[in-house]
Write a protein that holds these residues in place. Structure first.
Motif, PDB file in Angstrom:
ATOM      1  N   ARG A 156       0.926  -1.068  -0.155  1.00 45.57           N
ATOM      2  CA  ARG A 156      -0.323   0.204  -0.080  1.00 45.57           C
ATOM      3  C   ARG A 156       0.929   1.313   0.114  1.00 45.57           C
ATOM      4  O   ARG A 156       1.942   1.290   0.539  1.00 45.57           O
ATOM      5  CB  ARG A 156      -0.708   0.086   1.269  1.00 45.57           C
ATOM      6  N   LEU A 157       0.168   2.337  -0.437  1.00 44.40           N
ATOM      7  CA  LEU A 157       0.735   3.844  -0.225  1.00 44.40           C
ATOM      8  C   LEU A 157       0.404   4.200   1.082  1.00 44.40           C
ATOM      9  O   LEU A 157      -0.965   4.328   1.313  1.00 44.40           O
ATOM     10  CB  LEU A 157       0.424   4.561  -1.547  1.00 44.40           C
ATOM     11  N   SER A 158       1.404   4.544   1.804  1.00 49.30           N
ATOM     12  CA  SER A 158       1.067   4.886   3.192  1.00 49.30           C
ATOM     13  C   SER A 158       1.268   6.164   3.362  1.00 49.30           C
ATOM     14  O   SER A 158       2.214   7.002   3.274  1.00 49.30           O
ATOM     15  CB  SER A 158       1.919   3.989   4.147  1.00 49.30           C
ATOM     16  N   LEU A 159      -0.047   7.004   3.869  1.00 48.10           N
ATOM     17  CA  LEU A 159       0.029   8.280   4.376  1.00 48.10           C
ATOM     18  C   LEU A 159      -0.606   8.315   5.573  1.00 48.10           C
ATOM     19  O   LEU A 159      -1.194   7.504   6.177  1.00 48.10           O
ATOM     20  CB  LEU A 159      -0.796   9.096   3.249  1.00 48.10           C
ATOM     21  N   PRO A 160      -0.217   9.776   6.181  1.00 50.34           N
ATOM     22  CA  PRO A 160      -0.762   9.901   7.532  1.00 50.34           C
ATOM     23  C   PRO A 160      -2.255   9.561   7.817  1.00 50.34           C
ATOM     24  O   PRO A 160      -3.167  10.235   7.198  1.00 50.34           O
ATOM     25  CB  PRO A 160      -0.460  11.402   7.913  1.00 50.34           C
ATOM     26  N   GLY A 161      -2.539   8.414   8.708  1.00 48.64           N
ATOM     27  CA  GLY A 161      -4.038   8.021   8.693  1.00 48.64           C
ATOM     28  C   GLY A 161      -4.741   7.532   7.675  1.00 48.64           C
ATOM     29  O   GLY A 161      -5.805   6.887   7.846  1.00 48.64           O
ATOM     30  N   ARG A 162      -4.054   7.155   6.523  1.00 36.91           N
ATOM     31  CA  ARG A 162      -5.047   6.449   5.231  1.00 36.91           C
ATOM     32  C   ARG A 162      -3.534   5.526   4.631  1.00 36.91           C
ATOM     33  O   ARG A 162      -2.461   5.611   4.730  1.00 36.91           O
ATOM     34  CB  ARG A 162      -5.252   7.286   4.575  1.00 36.91           C
ATOM     35  N   GLU A 163      -4.298   4.430   4.102  1.00 37.05           N
ATOM     36  CA  GLU A 163      -3.678   3.341   3.399  1.00 37.05           C
ATOM     37  C   GLU A 163      -4.224   3.486   1.830  1.00 37.05           C
ATOM     38  O   GLU A 163      -5.553   3.250   1.994  1.00 37.05           O
ATOM     39  CB  GLU A 163      -3.376   1.878   3.976  1.00 37.05           C
ATOM     40  N   TYR A 164      -3.485   3.489   0.896  1.00 31.19           N
ATOM     41  CA  TYR A 164      -3.921   3.332  -0.365  1.00 31.19           C
ATOM     42  C   TYR A 164      -3.731   2.245  -1.336  1.00 31.19           C
ATOM     43  O   TYR A 164      -2.333   1.862  -1.416  1.00 31.19           O
ATOM     44  CB  TYR A 164      -3.856   4.731  -1.056  1.00 31.19           C
ATOM     45  N   LEU A 165      -4.582   1.796  -2.132  1.00 33.47           N
ATOM     46  CA  LEU A 165      -4.282   0.901  -3.338  1.00 33.47           C
ATOM     47  C   LEU A 165      -3.869   1.849  -4.410  1.00 33.47           C
ATOM     48  O   LEU A 165      -4.225   3.240  -4.602  1.00 33.47           O
ATOM     49  CB  LEU A 165      -5.702   0.104  -3.915  1.00 33.47           C
ATOM     50  N   LEU A 166      -2.672   1.447  -5.146  1.00 31.87           N
ATOM     51  CA  LEU A 166      -2.225   2.444  -6.171  1.00 31.87           C
ATOM     52  C   LEU A 166      -2.042   1.927  -7.499  1.00 31.87           C
ATOM     53  O   LEU A 166      -1.770   0.713  -7.640  1.00 31.87           O
ATOM     54  CB  LEU A 166      -0.649   2.678  -5.762  1.00 31.87           C
ATOM     55  N   PHE A 167      -2.609   2.481  -8.580  1.00 32.68           N
ATOM     56  CA  PHE A 167      -2.783   2.334  -9.987  1.00 32.68           C
ATOM     57  C   PHE A 167      -2.047   3.314 -10.692  1.00 32.68           C
ATOM     58  O   PHE A 167      -1.934   4.303 -10.351  1.00 32.68           O
ATOM     59  CB  PHE A 167      -4.232   2.068 -10.093  1.00 32.68           C
ATOM     60  N   THR A 168      -1.735   2.812 -11.953  1.00 30.45           N
ATOM     61  CA  THR A 168      -1.100   3.595 -12.941  1.00 30.45           C
ATOM     62  C   THR A 168      -1.955   3.516 -14.157  1.00 30.45           C
ATOM     63  O   THR A 168      -2.195   2.290 -14.426  1.00 30.45           O
ATOM     64  CB  THR A 168       0.299   3.184 -13.104  1.00 30.45           C
ATOM     65  N   GLY A 169      -2.136   4.423 -14.934  1.00 29.78           N
ATOM     66  CA  GLY A 169      -2.770   4.641 -16.256  1.00 29.78           C
ATOM     67  C   GLY A 169      -2.932   6.032 -16.867  1.00 29.78           C
ATOM     68  O   GLY A 169      -2.565   6.910 -16.063  1.00 29.78           O
ATOM     69  N   PRO A 170      -3.755   6.117 -17.885  1.00 27.80           N
ATOM     70  CA  PRO A 170      -3.955   7.388 -18.510  1.00 27.80           C
ATOM     71  C   PRO A 170      -4.831   8.507 -17.452  1.00 27.80           C
ATOM     72  O   PRO A 170      -5.517   7.907 -16.548  1.00 27.80           O
ATOM     73  CB  PRO A 170      -4.909   7.139 -19.685  1.00 27.80           C
ATOM     74  N   LEU A 171      -4.782   9.524 -17.564  1.00 27.05           N
ATOM     75  CA  LEU A 171      -5.734  10.627 -16.981  1.00 27.05           C
ATOM     76  C   LEU A 171      -7.186  10.215 -16.828  1.00 27.05           C
ATOM     77  O   LEU A 171      -7.585   9.955 -15.662  1.00 27.05           O
ATOM     78  CB  LEU A 171      -5.266  11.905 -17.443  1.00 27.05           C
ATOM     79  N   HIS A 172      -7.766  10.031 -17.981  1.00 26.03           N
ATOM     80  CA  HIS A 172      -9.058   9.692 -17.972  1.00 26.03           C
ATOM     81  C   HIS A 172      -9.308   8.304 -17.391  1.00 26.03           C
ATOM     82  O   HIS A 172     -10.714   8.139 -17.347  1.00 26.03           O
ATOM     83  CB  HIS A 172      -9.360  10.066 -19.480  1.00 26.03           C
TER      84      HIS A 172
END
Length: 274
Positions: free
Chosen positions: A180-196
């Motif tokens: 996970r991407l770990s930030l203060p108080g939150r954990e996130y799933l992380l994806f990569t792709g085009p803007l839209h």
């Protein structure tokens, strides 16, 4: 299909630059979106009228006009839906038992497609063809099958076959099993792709039922701007160069205000509407 165009990020290290640039208490602009950008904007989440009040206001400023409150960059939904004493509007406002006008609402933690799509169109010229990183809070119930749906049939009528839940996309399975991407108080799933590809993020409940969920964090590979939708907020923050923020503020499909990185967006920070 859900998550189309996205790939699970190989490693969360692409987001390591964010945490050192977050500061302040919960509610501060720079606690949600990184410090150090030339300009910032707050995008108010769209107002959803109650089914019985389809002609009601569709902007926060319209709500203020009904309740006698003052629209401004740091206004809070709970404050502007509580009519000002004495009433300054000529139109009657029917109040709930809590003393609030509750025939309109906004969604927290999601920028709905009617606002996300035009926002992405504004960001596109500033982003080009580079990949973007899309982060999704790990706690949304639908990510692990925690959501459910009900079906109904008329009394005495034939029983309709129960809908079949769509299969979980492979990219989502991969992200759930990744770091996970770990930030203060939150954990996130992380994806990569085009803007839209952000418009394809969400729950594919059945083959023909898609429930969207905007990214909670979104930024391009060059980090020239960063978008953040905190799960408890009813607005989305974006940081970037001055010309990008000016374009966001000028977009007719968005209700946006300029803010500063040190501004307070906590629930009791709306001092003009207390």
């Amino acid at each position: 299909m859900s998550m189309e165009g996205l790939q699970a990020a190989a490693a969360p290290a692409v987001g390591d630059w964010i945490a050192p640039r977050l500061r302040g208490d919960f509610g501060a602009v720079c606690r949600t979106v990184p410090r150090g950008y030339p300009a910032y904007a707050r995008i108010l989440h769209p107002v959803e009228p109650d089914a019985g009040d389809q002609a009601g206001p569709t902007t926060w400023a319209g709500v203020c006009a009904r309740t006698g409150r003052t629209p401004h960059a740091l206004m809070q939904w709970e404050a502007i839906t509580t009519p000002a004493p004495p009433p300054r509007s000529g139109r009657e406002v029917v109040l709930s038992r809590e003393g609030r006008w509750d025939e309109v609402q906004v969604r927290r933690g999601i920028l709905l497609p009617q606002a996300l799509s035009p926002l992405l169109d504004v960001l596109a010229p500033f982003t080009g063809e580079q990949d973007c990183h899309h982060a999704l809070w790990e706690g949304w119930g639908w990510l692990t099958g925690g959501s459910a749906f009900l079906t109904f049939s008329s009394a005495g009528g034939p029983q309709s076959p129960a809908p079949t839940r769509a299969a979980t996309p492979d990219v989502l399975e991969q992200a759930l099993n990744a770091s996970r991407l770990s930030l203060p108080g939150r954990e996130y799933l992380l994806f990569t792709g085009p803007l839209h590809a952000a418009l394809g993020m969400g729950d594919q409940v059945t083959d023909d039922w898609f429930d969207p969920q905007s990214p909670n964090l979104l930024w391009p590979a060059d980090r020239s701007w960063c978008l953040a939708t905190e799960i408890d907020f009813d607005s989305t923050l974006i940081a970037g160069p001055v010309d990008l923020i000016d374009a966001v503020l000028a977009a007719p499909a968005l209700e946006a205000w300029p803010v500063h990185e040190d501004d307070d967006l906590s629930a009791f920070a709306d001092h003009l509407n207390t």
